[in-house]
Design a protein around this motif. Structure first.
Motif, mmCIF file in Angstrom:
data_model
loop_
_atom_site.group_PDB
_atom_site.id
_atom_site.type_symbol
_atom_site.label_atom_id
_atom_site.label_comp_id
_atom_site.label_asym_id
_atom_site.label_seq_id
_atom_site.Cartn_x
_atom_site.Cartn_y
_atom_site.Cartn_z
ATOM 1 N N ASP A 83 -3.226 6.295 8.051
ATOM 2 C CA ASP A 83 -2.489 5.568 7.014
ATOM 3 C C ASP A 83 -3.284 5.345 5.725
ATOM 4 O OD1 ASP A 83 -0.207 5.396 8.497
ATOM 5 O OD2 ASP A 83 -0.568 3.346 9.193
ATOM 6 N N HIS A 103 -4.213 7.234 3.310
ATOM 7 C CA HIS A 103 -3.602 7.840 2.129
ATOM 8 C C HIS A 103 -2.402 7.014 1.653
ATOM 9 C CE1 HIS A 103 -2.751 10.985 -0.731
ATOM 10 N NE2 HIS A 103 -1.505 11.011 -0.315
ATOM 11 N N ARG A 104 -1.593 6.577 2.587
ATOM 12 C CA ARG A 104 -0.422 5.760 2.241
ATOM 13 C C ARG A 104 -0.844 4.420 1.649
ATOM 14 N NH1 ARG A 104 2.616 1.678 4.852
ATOM 15 N NH2 ARG A 104 1.219 1.796 6.621
ATOM 16 N N THR A 112 -3.819 3.540 0.183
ATOM 17 C CA THR A 112 -4.423 3.681 -1.138
ATOM 18 C C THR A 112 -3.397 4.148 -2.155
ATOM 19 O OG1 THR A 112 -5.219 5.898 -0.600
ATOM 20 C CG2 THR A 112 -6.751 4.069 -0.274
ATOM 21 N N GLY A 113 -2.431 4.938 -1.720
ATOM 22 C CA GLY A 113 -1.353 5.373 -2.609
ATOM 23 C C GLY A 113 -0.492 4.203 -3.061
#
Length: 73
Positions: A45, A47-48, A50-51
């Motif tokens: 998770d 990437h999600r 920090t995105g």
């Protein structure tokens, strides 16, 4: 001039409130993962997460006045 500062202050406060609300949702979803699975789940998770932070920061910057100076106190 004071009204402009008040508007900018309100925009900043709204941007912070939006970011914290979204982070709260992410935090809750992270906390429900069993301890034994947290490292792998958070890795997946990352990437999600920090995105989500990056998206809210970009949105906040767009909502703020063009005269916004991030180095100002």
């Amino acid at each position: 001039m004071r009204d402009g500062l008040s508007t900018l202050s309100s925009a900043r406060a709204a941007a912070v409130a939006d970011l914290l609300a979204s982070l709260e949702v992410v935090l809750v979803s992270c906390q429900i993962v069993p301890d034994a699975d947290r490292e792998s789940a958070w890795d997946v998770d990352a990437h999600r997460i920090t995105g989500e932070v990056a998206r809210h920061l970009a949105t906040a910057r767009a909502r703020l006045s063009p005269s916004f100076n991030p180095s100002a106190p």
